[in-house]
Design a protein around this motif. Structure first.
Motif, PDB file in Angstrom:
ATOM      1  N   ALA A  67       2.954   6.827  -1.690  1.00 56.35           N
ATOM      2  CA  ALA A  67       1.689   6.030  -1.464  1.00 56.35           C
ATOM      3  C   ALA A  67       1.264   5.709  -2.863  1.00 56.35           C
ATOM      4  O   ALA A  67       1.193   6.179  -3.948  1.00 56.35           O
TER       5      ALA A  67
ATOM      6  N   GLU B  80       0.943  -1.155   0.224  1.00 58.80           N
ATOM      7  CA  GLU B  80       0.121  -0.136  -0.059  1.00 58.80           C
ATOM      8  C   GLU B  80       0.984   1.272  -0.019  1.00 58.80           C
ATOM      9  O   GLU B  80       0.417   2.437  -0.510  1.00 58.80           O
ATOM     10  N   GLN B  81       2.207   1.214   0.453  1.00 52.07           N
ATOM     11  CA  GLN B  81       3.049   2.261   0.434  1.00 52.07           C
ATOM     12  C   GLN B  81       4.507   1.713   0.069  1.00 52.07           C
ATOM     13  O   GLN B  81       4.856   0.667   0.489  1.00 52.07           O
TER      14      GLN B  81
END
Length: 149
Positions: free
Chosen positions: A116, A95-96
């Motif tokens: 991100a 997710e990041q």
């Protein structure tokens, strides 16, 4: 097989590495915490070997990483390893993004700053055929092996 980074949606060099970690499902309906290791990594995700299948889109937490910081990811793909159904190769989209793996020296295209990412990573992987590991192709940049010249 070779392909370009643009045609596969790859955003960074892939590194073969066995990094131990603990994967925990964030879905309350899935009771799973398993120690495993990576098979392949990059700044946007990894492939791990698990003892059970996970559906694409399932959110997981990865911890006990070399950097000490837990991260979240989503299952991008899951295919059986062999015909016995004992193990699964699970592709995870972070997710990041970033060098959460602590690889030094890191490939030049890994950069320094985490970024991100949107659903674009999982969308590009969801176009893959069911039960087909999408990481069978390698970029024209090849693989990166720290310490090798």
């Amino acid at each position: 097989m070779e392909s370009t980074a643009d045609s596969t949606g790859r955003r960074s060099t892939r590194v073969r590495a066995q990094i131990p970690l603990r994967l925990t499902s964030l879905d309350p309906a899935i009771n799973l915490t398993e120690r495993c290791h990576t098979l392949v990594i990059n700044t946007t995700g990894c492939g791990v070997r698990l003892s059970r299948a996970l559906d694409p889109g399932t959110r997981v937490r990865l911890d006990e990483l070399p950097t000490g910081q837990p991260v979240t990811a989503s299952v991008a793909n899951c295919v059986p390893l062999g015909t016995e159904g004992k193990f699964w190769i699970v592709g995870l989209a972070l997710e990041q993004t970033g060098n959460i793996w602590g690889i030094k020296p890191a490939p030049a295209d890994w950069g320094d700053q985490p970024v991100a990412i949107a659903a674009a990573a999982s969308a590009s992987l969801s176009a893959q055929k069911k039960d087909e590991w999408p990481y069978r192709q390698f970029s024209s940049r090849g693989e990166f092996h720290p310490g090798r010249k």
